[in-house]
Write a protein that holds these residues in place. Structure first.
Motif, short mmCIF file in Angstrom:
data_model
loop_
_atom_site.label_atom_id
_atom_site.label_comp_id
_atom_site.label_asym_id
_atom_site.label_seq_id
_atom_site.Cartn_x
_atom_site.Cartn_y
_atom_site.Cartn_z
N SER A 182 36.32 43.27 35.69
CA SER A 182 37.07 42.24 36.40
C SER A 182 37.91 42.80 37.54
CB SER A 182 37.93 41.44 35.42
OG SER A 182 38.42 42.27 34.43
N VAL A 183 38.16 44.14 37.55
CA VAL A 183 38.87 44.73 38.69
C VAL A 183 38.13 44.39 39.98
CG1 VAL A 183 40.06 46.83 39.39
CG2 VAL A 183 38.90 46.73 37.17
N ALA A 184 36.81 44.27 39.87
CA ALA A 184 36.01 44.01 41.05
C ALA A 184 36.41 42.71 41.73
CB ALA A 184 34.53 43.98 40.68
N TRP A 185 37.03 41.80 40.97
CA TRP A 185 37.43 40.51 41.56
C TRP A 185 38.75 40.61 42.31
CZ3 TRP A 185 34.03 36.90 42.11
CH2 TRP A 185 32.99 36.77 41.19
N VAL A 186 39.54 41.67 42.04
CA VAL A 186 40.91 41.71 42.57
C VAL A 186 40.94 41.64 44.10
CG1 VAL A 186 43.08 42.98 42.60
CG2 VAL A 186 41.71 42.91 40.51
N ALA A 245 47.59 44.27 42.47
CA ALA A 245 48.32 43.28 43.25
C ALA A 245 49.80 43.37 42.93
CB ALA A 245 47.79 41.89 42.97
N THR A 246 50.49 44.35 43.55
CA THR A 246 51.94 44.46 43.29
C THR A 246 52.68 43.92 44.49
OG1 THR A 246 51.82 46.70 44.13
CG2 THR A 246 51.84 46.44 41.76
N SER A 247 53.66 43.12 44.21
CA SER A 247 54.47 42.56 45.28
C SER A 247 55.71 42.00 44.63
CB SER A 247 53.67 41.46 45.99
OG SER A 247 54.48 40.34 46.23
#
Ligand code: ADP
Ligand code: MG
Lengths: 264, 299
Positions: free
Chosen positions: B144-148, B238-240
Protein backbone atom coordinates in the motif's frame (compact mmCIF):
# COMPACT_ATOMS: atom_id res chain seq x y z
CA UNK A 1 -58.30 -38.25 9.24
CA UNK A 2 -55.43 -40.48 8.24
CA UNK A 3 -57.42 -43.66 8.58
CA UNK A 4 -60.09 -42.67 6.09
CA UNK A 5 -57.51 -41.41 3.66
CA UNK A 6 -55.43 -44.52 3.91
CA UNK A 7 -58.25 -46.79 2.85
CA UNK A 8 -59.40 -44.62 -0.02
CA UNK A 9 -56.04 -43.32 -1.12
CA UNK A 10 -56.35 -44.67 -4.64
CA UNK A 11 -59.70 -43.18 -5.50
CA UNK A 12 -59.69 -39.85 -3.71
CA UNK A 13 -60.10 -36.99 -6.10
CA UNK A 14 -57.72 -34.80 -4.13
CA UNK A 15 -54.02 -35.50 -4.10
CA UNK A 16 -51.21 -33.97 -2.09
CA UNK A 17 -49.12 -33.85 -5.22
CA UNK A 18 -49.75 -34.95 -8.79
CA UNK A 19 -46.98 -35.29 -11.34
CA UNK A 20 -47.97 -35.64 -14.96
CA UNK A 21 -45.51 -36.27 -17.74
CA UNK A 22 -42.59 -34.82 -15.82
CA UNK A 23 -39.45 -34.73 -17.94
CA UNK A 24 -36.07 -33.44 -16.92
CA UNK A 25 -33.05 -32.99 -19.18
CA UNK A 26 -29.73 -31.81 -17.80
CA UNK A 27 -27.54 -29.83 -20.17
CA UNK A 28 -27.93 -29.21 -23.88
CA UNK A 29 -26.88 -30.82 -27.13
CA UNK A 30 -25.18 -34.19 -27.45
CA UNK A 31 -23.87 -34.22 -23.86
CA UNK A 32 -27.31 -33.73 -22.32
CA UNK A 33 -28.64 -36.29 -19.86
CA UNK A 34 -32.27 -37.34 -19.93
CA UNK A 35 -32.83 -37.95 -16.22
CA UNK A 36 -36.60 -38.26 -16.12
CA UNK A 37 -38.93 -39.06 -18.97
CA UNK A 38 -42.68 -38.89 -18.58
CA UNK A 39 -43.07 -39.59 -14.88
CA UNK A 40 -46.67 -39.80 -13.69
CA UNK A 41 -47.19 -40.09 -9.97
CA UNK A 42 -49.81 -39.16 -7.45
CA UNK A 43 -49.45 -38.99 -3.70
CA UNK A 44 -52.64 -38.75 -1.67
CA UNK A 45 -52.83 -36.48 1.37
CA UNK A 46 -51.31 -38.27 4.33
CA UNK A 47 -50.02 -41.10 2.19
CA UNK A 48 -46.55 -42.64 2.63
CA UNK A 49 -45.03 -43.44 -0.76
CA UNK A 50 -41.58 -44.93 -1.22
CA UNK A 51 -39.75 -44.21 -4.44
CA UNK A 52 -37.35 -47.02 -5.20
CA UNK A 53 -34.66 -47.24 -7.83
CA UNK A 54 -31.03 -48.00 -8.57
CA UNK A 55 -28.62 -45.19 -7.87
CA UNK A 56 -28.43 -42.67 -10.68
CA UNK A 57 -31.96 -43.37 -11.89
CA UNK A 58 -33.24 -39.90 -11.14
CA UNK A 59 -34.78 -40.23 -7.68
CA UNK A 60 -33.09 -37.14 -6.31
CA UNK A 61 -33.89 -35.25 -9.50
CA UNK A 62 -37.56 -36.13 -9.12
CA UNK A 63 -37.59 -35.04 -5.49
CA UNK A 64 -35.84 -31.75 -6.27
CA UNK A 65 -38.36 -31.04 -8.98
CA UNK A 66 -41.26 -31.66 -6.60
CA UNK A 67 -39.54 -29.52 -3.97
CA UNK A 68 -39.27 -26.68 -6.45
CA UNK A 69 -35.48 -26.62 -6.15
CA UNK A 70 -35.21 -27.51 -9.86
CA UNK A 71 -37.63 -26.76 -12.67
CA UNK A 72 -38.83 -29.66 -14.84
CA UNK A 73 -37.97 -29.43 -18.54
CA UNK A 74 -41.59 -30.22 -19.30
CA UNK A 75 -44.57 -31.75 -17.55
CA UNK A 76 -46.70 -30.56 -14.72
CA UNK A 77 -46.54 -30.69 -10.94
CA UNK A 78 -49.67 -29.83 -8.98
CA UNK A 79 -49.34 -29.36 -5.23
CA UNK A 80 -52.30 -28.97 -2.90
CA UNK A 81 -50.15 -28.91 0.20
CA UNK A 82 -48.15 -26.25 1.95
CA UNK A 83 -44.53 -25.75 0.90
CA UNK A 84 -43.03 -29.22 0.68
CA UNK A 85 -40.40 -29.92 3.30
CA UNK A 86 -37.17 -31.58 2.21
CA UNK A 87 -34.77 -33.82 4.07
CA UNK A 88 -31.48 -34.92 2.59
CA UNK A 89 -29.06 -37.76 3.21
CA UNK A 90 -27.00 -35.37 5.28
CA UNK A 91 -28.74 -33.51 8.08
CA UNK A 92 -27.28 -30.25 6.75
CA UNK A 93 -28.05 -28.39 9.96
CA UNK A 94 -26.73 -24.85 10.18
CA UNK A 95 -23.57 -25.39 12.26
CA UNK A 96 -23.79 -21.96 13.90
CA UNK A 97 -27.29 -22.52 15.29
CA UNK A 98 -28.38 -24.64 18.23
CA UNK A 99 -30.78 -27.50 17.58
CA UNK A 100 -33.84 -25.51 18.59
CA UNK A 101 -32.79 -22.51 16.50
CA UNK A 102 -32.28 -24.79 13.53
CA UNK A 103 -35.85 -25.98 13.92
CA UNK A 104 -36.98 -22.38 14.32
CA UNK A 105 -35.27 -21.26 11.12
CA UNK A 106 -38.09 -22.06 8.66
CA UNK A 107 -40.60 -20.42 11.02
CA UNK A 108 -38.38 -17.40 11.24
CA UNK A 109 -38.12 -17.24 7.46
CA UNK A 110 -41.92 -17.42 7.30
CA UNK A 111 -42.12 -14.43 9.62
CA UNK A 112 -43.47 -16.08 12.78
CA UNK A 113 -43.14 -14.25 16.09
CA UNK A 114 -40.27 -15.21 18.36
CA UNK A 115 -42.31 -16.67 21.21
CA UNK A 116 -44.66 -18.69 19.03
CA UNK A 117 -41.87 -20.12 16.93
CA UNK A 118 -39.84 -21.10 19.98
CA UNK A 119 -42.85 -22.91 21.40
CA UNK A 120 -43.51 -24.66 18.09
CA UNK A 121 -39.87 -25.64 17.71
CA UNK A 122 -39.76 -27.11 21.20
CA UNK A 123 -42.94 -29.02 20.47
CA UNK A 124 -41.39 -30.52 17.33
CA UNK A 125 -38.17 -31.39 19.15
CA UNK A 126 -40.29 -33.19 21.72
CA UNK A 127 -41.96 -35.05 18.87
CA UNK A 128 -38.61 -36.44 17.74
CA UNK A 129 -37.66 -37.07 21.38
CA UNK A 130 -34.99 -34.38 21.49
CA UNK A 131 -36.73 -32.04 23.91
CA UNK A 132 -33.64 -31.96 26.14
CA UNK A 133 -31.13 -31.36 23.38
CA UNK A 134 -32.54 -28.07 22.10
CA UNK A 135 -29.60 -26.05 23.37
CA UNK A 136 -26.97 -28.30 21.81
CA UNK A 137 -25.03 -27.42 18.67
CA UNK A 138 -25.03 -29.83 15.72
CA UNK A 139 -21.44 -30.93 16.38
CA UNK A 140 -22.44 -32.04 19.86
CA UNK A 141 -25.07 -34.45 18.51
CA UNK A 142 -24.75 -37.94 17.07
CA UNK A 143 -25.62 -38.65 13.44
CA UNK A 144 -29.02 -40.05 14.36
CA UNK A 145 -29.84 -37.09 16.60
CA UNK A 146 -28.84 -34.66 13.86
CA UNK A 147 -31.09 -36.43 11.41
CA UNK A 148 -33.96 -36.16 13.91
CA UNK A 149 -33.33 -32.43 14.30
CA UNK A 150 -33.40 -32.23 10.50
CA UNK A 151 -36.74 -34.07 10.56
CA UNK A 152 -38.12 -31.63 13.12
CA UNK A 153 -36.86 -28.73 11.00
CA UNK A 154 -38.42 -30.19 7.87
CA UNK A 155 -41.72 -30.62 9.72
CA UNK A 156 -41.51 -27.04 10.92
CA UNK A 157 -41.15 -25.85 7.36
CA UNK A 158 -44.18 -27.75 6.15
CA UNK A 159 -46.40 -27.53 9.24
CA UNK A 160 -45.43 -23.97 10.13
CA UNK A 161 -47.74 -22.65 7.48
CA UNK A 162 -50.41 -25.30 8.03
CA UNK A 163 -52.30 -23.70 10.90
CA UNK A 164 -55.37 -23.56 8.65
CA UNK A 165 -55.34 -27.32 8.24
CA UNK A 166 -53.65 -27.52 4.84
CA UNK A 167 -51.93 -30.89 4.72
CA UNK A 168 -48.15 -31.07 4.64
CA UNK A 169 -45.81 -32.91 2.32
CA UNK A 170 -42.44 -34.26 3.38
CA UNK A 171 -39.86 -35.16 0.74
CA UNK A 172 -37.04 -37.37 1.98
CA UNK A 173 -33.98 -38.22 -0.08
CA UNK A 174 -32.35 -41.34 1.37
CA UNK A 175 -32.37 -39.69 4.80
CA UNK A 176 -31.10 -42.74 6.69
CA UNK A 177 -28.60 -44.08 4.15
CA UNK A 178 -25.58 -42.69 5.99
CA UNK A 179 -26.55 -44.11 9.39
CA UNK A 180 -25.55 -47.39 10.98
CA UNK A 181 -28.06 -50.25 10.90
CA UNK A 182 -29.30 -49.95 14.49
CA UNK A 183 -29.76 -46.20 14.35
CA UNK A 184 -31.48 -46.53 10.97
CA UNK A 185 -33.88 -49.07 12.41
CA UNK A 186 -34.79 -46.82 15.33
CA UNK A 187 -35.21 -43.81 13.07
CA UNK A 188 -37.45 -45.73 10.68
CA UNK A 189 -39.75 -46.54 13.57
CA UNK A 190 -39.57 -42.93 14.77
CA UNK A 191 -40.47 -41.71 11.31
CA UNK A 192 -43.52 -43.98 11.17
CA UNK A 193 -44.62 -42.72 14.57
CA UNK A 194 -44.15 -39.08 13.58
CA UNK A 195 -45.97 -39.67 10.29
CA UNK A 196 -48.97 -41.14 12.13
CA UNK A 197 -49.01 -38.24 14.57
CA UNK A 198 -48.80 -35.48 11.95
CA UNK A 199 -50.95 -36.55 8.99
CA UNK A 200 -48.21 -35.45 6.61
CA UNK A 201 -47.86 -37.05 3.21
CA UNK A 202 -44.38 -38.47 2.68
CA UNK A 203 -42.50 -39.16 -0.53
CA UNK A 204 -39.51 -41.20 0.60
CA UNK A 205 -36.64 -41.97 -1.75
CA UNK A 206 -34.49 -45.02 -1.11
CA UNK A 207 -32.50 -47.68 -2.93
CA UNK A 208 -33.12 -50.17 -0.12
CA UNK A 209 -36.00 -52.53 -0.88
CA UNK A 210 -36.50 -53.65 2.73
CA UNK A 211 -36.68 -50.06 3.90
CA UNK A 212 -39.19 -49.19 1.17
CA UNK A 213 -41.47 -52.13 1.96
CA UNK A 214 -41.25 -51.60 5.70
CA UNK A 215 -42.03 -47.90 5.65
CA UNK A 216 -44.30 -47.25 2.71
CA UNK A 217 -47.97 -47.81 2.02
CA UNK A 218 -47.05 -47.89 -1.62
CA UNK A 219 -43.72 -48.66 -3.30
CA UNK A 220 -43.03 -47.11 -6.69
CA UNK A 221 -40.21 -48.56 -8.78
CA UNK A 222 -38.35 -46.17 -11.05
CA UNK A 223 -36.39 -47.37 -14.09
CA UNK A 224 -32.93 -46.02 -14.89
CA UNK A 225 -31.90 -43.68 -17.65
CA UNK A 226 -34.35 -42.27 -18.25
CA UNK A 227 -36.35 -42.57 -15.04
CA UNK A 228 -39.90 -43.76 -15.54
CA UNK A 229 -42.39 -45.39 -13.23
CA UNK A 230 -42.08 -49.13 -13.92
CA UNK A 231 -44.36 -50.67 -11.37
CA UNK A 232 -46.13 -50.05 -8.10
CA UNK A 233 -46.84 -52.28 -5.14
CA UNK A 234 -49.31 -51.67 -2.39
CA UNK A 235 -47.42 -52.73 0.71
CA UNK A 236 -49.59 -51.25 3.44
CA UNK A 237 -49.78 -53.36 6.59
CA UNK A 238 -47.82 -56.29 5.20
CA UNK A 239 -46.33 -58.58 7.85
CA UNK A 240 -44.53 -61.87 8.09
CA UNK A 241 -44.51 -64.02 4.98
CA UNK A 242 -46.40 -61.52 2.82
CA UNK A 243 -43.76 -58.93 3.58
CA UNK A 244 -40.93 -61.30 2.76
CA UNK A 245 -42.60 -62.35 -0.49
CA UNK A 246 -43.12 -58.73 -1.52
CA UNK A 247 -39.53 -57.85 -0.73
CA UNK A 248 -38.41 -60.71 -2.95
CA UNK A 249 -40.75 -59.67 -5.72
CA UNK A 250 -39.64 -56.05 -5.64
CA UNK A 251 -35.98 -57.04 -5.47
CA UNK A 252 -36.42 -59.31 -8.50
CA UNK A 253 -37.99 -56.50 -10.51
CA UNK A 254 -35.29 -54.07 -9.42
CA UNK A 255 -32.62 -56.55 -10.54
CA UNK A 256 -34.39 -56.94 -13.88
CA UNK A 257 -34.44 -53.19 -14.39
CA UNK A 258 -30.76 -52.89 -13.54
CA UNK A 259 -29.55 -55.82 -15.63
CA UNK A 260 -31.59 -54.52 -18.56
CA UNK A 261 -28.94 -51.84 -18.80
CA UNK A 262 -26.02 -54.25 -19.12
CA UNK A 263 -27.21 -55.28 -22.59
CA UNK A 264 -27.69 -51.74 -23.83
CA UNK B 1 -28.00 -61.66 5.55
CA UNK B 2 -29.31 -61.60 9.11
CA UNK B 3 -30.21 -58.08 10.07
CA UNK B 4 -29.39 -56.71 13.51
CA UNK B 5 -32.61 -54.69 13.37
CA UNK B 6 -34.85 -57.77 13.34
CA UNK B 7 -34.94 -58.10 17.11
CA UNK B 8 -35.65 -54.43 17.65
CA UNK B 9 -38.14 -54.43 14.82
CA UNK B 10 -40.39 -57.00 16.44
CA UNK B 11 -40.86 -54.90 19.54
CA UNK B 12 -42.45 -51.90 17.98
CA UNK B 13 -43.94 -50.78 21.26
CA UNK B 14 -43.06 -47.17 21.80
CA UNK B 15 -41.59 -47.65 25.25
CA UNK B 16 -38.89 -50.05 24.07
CA UNK B 17 -38.18 -47.94 21.07
CA UNK B 18 -37.73 -44.85 23.19
CA UNK B 19 -35.35 -46.75 25.45
CA UNK B 20 -33.26 -48.00 22.54
CA UNK B 21 -33.25 -44.55 21.02
CA UNK B 22 -32.21 -42.93 24.28
CA UNK B 23 -29.44 -45.52 24.71
CA UNK B 24 -28.16 -44.81 21.21
CA UNK B 25 -28.19 -41.08 21.86
CA UNK B 26 -26.20 -41.54 25.04
CA UNK B 27 -23.69 -43.91 23.43
CA UNK B 28 -23.33 -42.15 20.14
CA UNK B 29 -23.20 -38.46 21.02
CA UNK B 30 -19.68 -37.09 20.70
CA UNK B 31 -17.95 -36.68 24.06
CA UNK B 32 -18.10 -33.19 25.52
CA UNK B 33 -14.83 -31.30 25.34
CA UNK B 34 -13.28 -30.58 28.69
CA UNK B 35 -12.17 -26.99 29.06
CA UNK B 36 -8.61 -26.83 30.26
CA UNK B 37 -8.14 -24.86 33.50
CA UNK B 38 -7.07 -21.21 33.24
CA UNK B 39 -3.57 -21.61 34.65
CA UNK B 40 -2.88 -24.46 32.22
CA UNK B 41 -3.95 -22.34 29.30
CA UNK B 42 -1.78 -19.52 30.60
CA UNK B 43 1.23 -21.81 30.82
CA UNK B 44 0.71 -23.19 27.32
CA UNK B 45 -0.22 -19.99 25.49
CA UNK B 46 1.10 -16.93 27.31
CA UNK B 47 4.33 -18.28 28.80
CA UNK B 48 6.22 -19.27 25.59
CA UNK B 49 5.99 -15.82 23.93
CA UNK B 50 6.94 -14.14 27.24
CA UNK B 51 10.02 -16.34 27.55
CA UNK B 52 10.93 -15.68 23.90
CA UNK B 53 10.58 -11.94 24.51
CA UNK B 54 12.77 -12.09 27.61
CA UNK B 55 15.41 -14.03 25.66
CA UNK B 56 15.35 -11.45 22.90
CA UNK B 57 15.92 -8.65 25.39
CA UNK B 58 18.72 -10.65 26.95
CA UNK B 59 20.51 -11.13 23.62
CA UNK B 60 20.00 -7.46 22.80
CA UNK B 61 21.48 -6.41 26.15
CA UNK B 62 24.46 -8.70 25.61
CA UNK B 63 25.08 -7.36 22.10
CA UNK B 64 24.89 -3.81 23.38
CA UNK B 65 27.28 -4.62 26.24
CA UNK B 66 29.80 -6.10 23.80
CA UNK B 67 29.82 -2.68 22.05
CA UNK B 68 30.23 -4.05 18.52
CA UNK B 69 27.99 -1.34 17.13
CA UNK B 70 28.13 2.32 18.12
CA UNK B 71 25.54 3.61 20.54
CA UNK B 72 23.65 5.60 17.86
CA UNK B 73 22.97 2.40 15.94
CA UNK B 74 22.24 -0.01 18.76
CA UNK B 75 20.84 1.62 21.90
CA UNK B 76 20.60 -0.11 25.25
CA UNK B 77 17.23 -1.75 25.96
CA UNK B 78 17.07 0.45 29.05
CA UNK B 79 17.40 3.62 26.96
CA UNK B 80 14.55 2.56 24.69
CA UNK B 81 12.42 1.72 27.70
CA UNK B 82 13.27 5.11 29.20
CA UNK B 83 12.16 6.76 25.96
CA UNK B 84 8.89 4.84 26.02
CA UNK B 85 8.13 5.72 29.65
CA UNK B 86 9.13 9.32 28.99
CA UNK B 87 6.66 9.73 26.14
CA UNK B 88 4.01 7.93 28.17
CA UNK B 89 4.64 10.11 31.22
CA UNK B 90 4.53 13.38 29.25
CA UNK B 91 1.16 12.38 27.82
CA UNK B 92 2.55 12.46 24.27
CA UNK B 93 2.19 8.70 23.92
CA UNK B 94 -1.54 8.80 24.59
CA UNK B 95 -1.99 11.57 22.04
CA UNK B 96 0.17 9.87 19.41
CA UNK B 97 -1.52 6.51 19.91
CA UNK B 98 -4.97 8.10 19.85
CA UNK B 99 -4.24 9.91 16.57
CA UNK B 100 -3.04 6.76 14.85
CA UNK B 101 -5.40 4.21 16.36
CA UNK B 102 -8.48 6.36 15.77
CA UNK B 103 -7.41 6.83 12.14
CA UNK B 104 -6.82 3.12 11.68
CA UNK B 105 -10.11 2.15 13.32
CA UNK B 106 -12.09 4.72 11.33
CA UNK B 107 -10.40 3.66 8.10
CA UNK B 108 -10.95 0.00 8.95
CA UNK B 109 -14.66 0.53 9.67
CA UNK B 110 -15.08 2.41 6.40
CA UNK B 111 -13.28 -0.44 4.66
CA UNK B 112 -15.70 -2.96 6.22
CA UNK B 113 -18.67 -0.95 5.01
CA UNK B 114 -17.27 -0.79 1.47
CA UNK B 115 -15.79 -4.28 1.26
CA UNK B 116 -18.76 -6.29 2.57
CA UNK B 117 -21.23 -5.51 -0.24
CA UNK B 118 -18.33 -5.61 -2.70
CA UNK B 119 -17.36 -9.11 -1.54
CA UNK B 120 -20.99 -10.28 -1.72
CA UNK B 121 -21.25 -8.98 -5.28
CA UNK B 122 -18.00 -10.58 -6.39
CA UNK B 123 -18.94 -13.89 -4.78
CA UNK B 124 -22.51 -14.10 -6.05
CA UNK B 125 -22.60 -12.24 -9.37
CA UNK B 126 -20.66 -14.04 -12.05
CA UNK B 127 -20.04 -11.01 -14.28
CA UNK B 128 -18.70 -8.98 -11.38
CA UNK B 129 -16.35 -11.77 -10.40
CA UNK B 130 -15.10 -12.14 -13.96
CA UNK B 131 -14.63 -8.38 -14.18
CA UNK B 132 -12.88 -7.50 -10.91
CA UNK B 133 -12.16 -10.77 -9.11
CA UNK B 134 -8.54 -11.00 -10.18
CA UNK B 135 -8.04 -7.26 -9.78
CA UNK B 136 -9.12 -7.57 -6.15
CA UNK B 137 -6.66 -10.42 -5.55
CA UNK B 138 -3.94 -8.46 -7.34
CA UNK B 139 -4.54 -5.36 -5.24
CA UNK B 140 -4.03 -7.47 -2.15
CA UNK B 141 -0.43 -8.12 -3.12
CA UNK B 142 0.26 -4.49 -4.05
CA UNK B 143 2.16 -2.88 -1.15
CA UNK B 144 0.00 0.00 0.00
CA UNK B 145 3.03 2.34 0.24
CA UNK B 146 2.78 2.42 -3.52
CA UNK B 147 -0.45 4.41 -3.18
CA UNK B 148 1.08 7.14 -1.00
CA UNK B 149 2.59 9.31 -3.77
CA UNK B 150 -0.60 9.16 -5.80
CA UNK B 151 -2.72 9.90 -2.72
CA UNK B 152 -0.59 12.98 -1.89
CA UNK B 153 -0.85 14.24 -5.47
CA UNK B 154 -4.62 13.71 -5.51
CA UNK B 155 -5.58 14.85 -2.03
CA UNK B 156 -2.60 16.91 -0.88
CA UNK B 157 -1.19 16.47 2.63
CA UNK B 158 -4.63 15.94 4.15
CA UNK B 159 -6.27 13.23 6.24
CA UNK B 160 -8.11 12.20 3.06
CA UNK B 161 -4.81 11.09 1.55
CA UNK B 162 -4.09 8.93 4.60
CA UNK B 163 -7.58 7.41 4.63
CA UNK B 164 -7.33 6.67 0.94
CA UNK B 165 -4.16 4.65 1.48
CA UNK B 166 -5.73 2.81 4.41
CA UNK B 167 -8.80 1.92 2.33
CA UNK B 168 -6.75 0.72 -0.62
CA UNK B 169 -4.81 -1.47 1.79
CA UNK B 170 -7.69 -3.09 3.65
CA UNK B 171 -10.69 -3.23 1.32
CA UNK B 172 -9.23 -5.96 -0.94
CA UNK B 173 -8.35 -8.19 2.05
CA UNK B 174 -11.79 -7.94 3.62
CA UNK B 175 -13.62 -8.42 0.32
CA UNK B 176 -11.43 -11.38 -0.60
CA UNK B 177 -11.94 -12.94 2.82
CA UNK B 178 -15.70 -12.75 2.36
CA UNK B 179 -15.44 -14.18 -1.16
CA UNK B 180 -13.40 -17.17 -0.04
CA UNK B 181 -15.70 -17.61 2.97
CA UNK B 182 -18.69 -17.81 0.62
CA UNK B 183 -16.86 -20.07 -1.83
CA UNK B 184 -16.19 -22.54 0.97
CA UNK B 185 -19.83 -22.90 2.04
CA UNK B 186 -20.97 -26.50 1.50
CA UNK B 187 -23.37 -26.27 -1.49
CA UNK B 188 -26.03 -28.17 0.43
CA UNK B 189 -26.58 -25.33 2.93
CA UNK B 190 -27.93 -22.72 0.46
CA UNK B 191 -30.09 -25.46 -1.03
CA UNK B 192 -31.50 -26.23 2.41
CA UNK B 193 -32.13 -22.52 2.89
CA UNK B 194 -34.05 -22.46 -0.36
CA UNK B 195 -35.99 -25.57 0.59
CA UNK B 196 -36.91 -23.96 3.91
CA UNK B 197 -38.38 -21.03 2.05
CA UNK B 198 -35.65 -18.39 2.15
CA UNK B 199 -35.83 -15.66 -0.49
CA UNK B 200 -32.67 -14.14 -1.97
CA UNK B 201 -32.17 -11.52 0.73
CA UNK B 202 -33.18 -13.89 3.52
CA UNK B 203 -30.74 -16.46 2.19
CA UNK B 204 -27.94 -13.89 2.35
CA UNK B 205 -28.91 -12.85 5.87
CA UNK B 206 -29.69 -16.25 7.40
CA UNK B 207 -27.50 -18.68 5.46
CA UNK B 208 -24.79 -17.11 3.33
CA UNK B 209 -23.34 -14.56 5.74
CA UNK B 210 -23.34 -16.72 8.88
CA UNK B 211 -21.97 -19.68 6.92
CA UNK B 212 -19.22 -17.48 5.50
CA UNK B 213 -18.42 -15.95 8.89
CA UNK B 214 -15.16 -17.84 9.57
CA UNK B 215 -13.70 -16.77 6.22
CA UNK B 216 -15.09 -13.27 6.66
CA UNK B 217 -13.48 -13.00 10.09
CA UNK B 218 -10.15 -14.12 8.68
CA UNK B 219 -10.55 -11.41 6.05
CA UNK B 220 -11.38 -8.83 8.73
CA UNK B 221 -8.32 -9.81 10.72
CA UNK B 222 -6.10 -9.46 7.70
CA UNK B 223 -7.90 -6.28 6.72
CA UNK B 224 -7.10 -4.78 10.11
CA UNK B 225 -3.44 -5.74 9.77
CA UNK B 226 -3.36 -4.15 6.33
CA UNK B 227 -5.07 -0.97 7.43
CA UNK B 228 -2.63 -0.59 10.33
CA UNK B 229 0.34 -1.21 8.03
CA UNK B 230 -0.97 1.11 5.34
CA UNK B 231 -1.59 3.79 7.92
CA UNK B 232 1.99 3.57 9.14
CA UNK B 233 3.31 3.76 5.57
CA UNK B 234 1.15 6.81 4.90
CA UNK B 235 2.08 8.54 8.15
CA UNK B 236 5.81 8.00 7.70
CA UNK B 237 5.81 9.48 4.22
CA UNK B 238 3.05 12.06 4.46
CA UNK B 239 4.34 14.16 7.36
CA UNK B 240 3.05 17.64 7.82
CA UNK B 241 2.15 19.74 10.87
CA UNK B 242 -1.51 19.96 9.87
CA UNK B 243 -1.75 16.15 9.86
CA UNK B 244 -1.10 15.95 13.58
CA UNK B 245 1.39 13.66 15.29
CA UNK B 246 0.74 9.98 14.71
CA UNK B 247 2.98 6.99 15.33
CA UNK B 248 4.35 7.17 11.79
CA UNK B 249 5.34 10.80 12.17
CA UNK B 250 6.84 10.03 15.56
CA UNK B 251 8.97 7.38 13.89
CA UNK B 252 9.88 9.79 11.11
CA UNK B 253 10.88 12.45 13.66
CA UNK B 254 13.09 9.92 15.39
CA UNK B 255 14.98 9.40 12.15
CA UNK B 256 15.29 13.16 11.56
CA UNK B 257 16.66 13.68 15.08
CA UNK B 258 19.10 10.77 14.68
CA UNK B 259 17.54 9.36 17.85
CA UNK B 260 17.69 5.56 17.53
CA UNK B 261 16.01 5.04 20.91
CA UNK B 262 13.04 7.02 19.70
CA UNK B 263 12.91 5.02 16.45
CA UNK B 264 12.93 1.71 18.26
CA UNK B 265 10.43 2.98 20.82
CA UNK B 266 8.12 3.91 17.93
CA UNK B 267 8.49 0.47 16.36
CA UNK B 268 7.75 -1.05 19.74
CA UNK B 269 4.55 0.98 20.06
CA UNK B 270 3.46 0.11 16.51
CA UNK B 271 3.96 -3.59 17.25
CA UNK B 272 2.20 -3.24 20.59
CA UNK B 273 -0.96 -1.85 18.97
CA UNK B 274 -0.93 -4.48 16.20
CA UNK B 275 -0.49 -7.38 18.61
CA UNK B 276 -2.85 -5.86 21.19
CA UNK B 277 -5.79 -5.55 18.78
CA UNK B 278 -5.14 -9.04 17.43
CA UNK B 279 -5.02 -10.59 20.91
CA UNK B 280 -7.81 -8.57 22.53
CA UNK B 281 -10.26 -8.43 19.65
CA UNK B 282 -9.77 -10.80 16.73
CA UNK B 283 -8.34 -13.86 18.47
CA UNK B 284 -11.20 -14.18 21.02
CA UNK B 285 -13.79 -13.43 18.33
CA UNK B 286 -12.41 -16.05 15.98
CA UNK B 287 -12.09 -18.53 18.83
CA UNK B 288 -15.70 -18.04 19.89
CA UNK B 289 -17.00 -18.42 16.34
CA UNK B 290 -14.97 -21.55 15.59
CA UNK B 291 -15.72 -23.13 18.96
CA UNK B 292 -19.47 -22.62 18.48
CA UNK B 293 -19.21 -24.61 15.23
CA UNK B 294 -17.13 -27.39 16.74
CA UNK B 295 -14.05 -26.35 14.74
CA UNK B 296 -11.70 -26.54 17.70
CA UNK B 297 -8.82 -28.16 15.84
CA UNK B 298 -7.22 -24.84 14.99
CA UNK B 299 -7.24 -23.50 18.54
N1 ADP C 1 -26.95 -31.17 -12.21
C1 ADP C 1 -26.84 -32.22 -13.05
N2 ADP C 1 -26.24 -32.07 -14.26
C2 ADP C 1 -26.12 -33.12 -15.10
N3 ADP C 1 -26.56 -34.35 -14.86
C3 ADP C 1 -27.17 -34.58 -13.68
C4 ADP C 1 -27.33 -33.52 -12.70
N4 ADP C 1 -27.96 -34.03 -11.62
C5 ADP C 1 -28.17 -35.33 -11.91
N5 ADP C 1 -27.72 -35.66 -13.13
C6 ADP C 1 -27.80 -36.97 -13.78
O1 ADP C 1 -29.15 -37.39 -13.72
C7 ADP C 1 -29.22 -38.75 -13.40
C8 ADP C 1 -30.08 -38.94 -12.16
O2 ADP C 1 -29.42 -38.42 -11.03
P1 ADP C 1 -30.02 -38.48 -9.55
O3 ADP C 1 -31.39 -37.92 -9.61
O4 ADP C 1 -29.07 -37.81 -8.64
O5 ADP C 1 -30.07 -40.03 -9.28
P2 ADP C 1 -30.38 -40.81 -7.92
O6 ADP C 1 -30.75 -39.83 -6.87
O7 ADP C 1 -31.48 -41.74 -8.26
O8 ADP C 1 -29.16 -41.57 -7.56
C9 ADP C 1 -27.82 -39.26 -13.22
O9 ADP C 1 -27.45 -39.92 -14.40
C10 ADP C 1 -27.00 -38.01 -13.02
O10 ADP C 1 -25.73 -38.17 -13.59
MG1 MG D 1 -29.75 -39.41 -5.02
Amino acid sequence: MTATLETSAENTATAAVTLSGVRKVFGHGPSSVLALDGVDLRVAPGEFVCLLGASGCGKSTLLNVVAGLDAPTSGDIALTTTRPAVMFQEAALMPWLTAVRNVELPLRLAGHKRSSRRAKANELLDLVRLGDAGGKRPHELSGGMRQRVALARALASTLGSAEDGTPGLLLMDEPFAALDAITRDVLQAELLRVWRETDTAILFVTHDVREAVRLGQRVVLLSSRPGRVVREWSVDGLTGEDEVATIEDVTARLREVISGHAAA
Amino acid sequence: MPQPDEAVLETDRTGDLAAVGAGLDALDAPPQQQRTPLWQRFVSTALPPLVAFALLIGVWQALWASAIWPEFQLPAPGDVWAKVTETVASGDAAEILWTSVSRAVLGFLAAVVIATPLGLLVAKVRVVRAAIGSLLTGLQSLPSVAWVPAAILWFGLTPSAIYFVVLMGSVPSIANGLVSGIDQIPPLLPRVGQALGAGKLQAARHVLLPAALPGYLAGLKQGWAFSWRSLMAAEIIATSPQLGLGLGQFLHNGQSLNDISMVIAAIFLILLVGIGIELLLFRPLERAVLRARGLTGAL
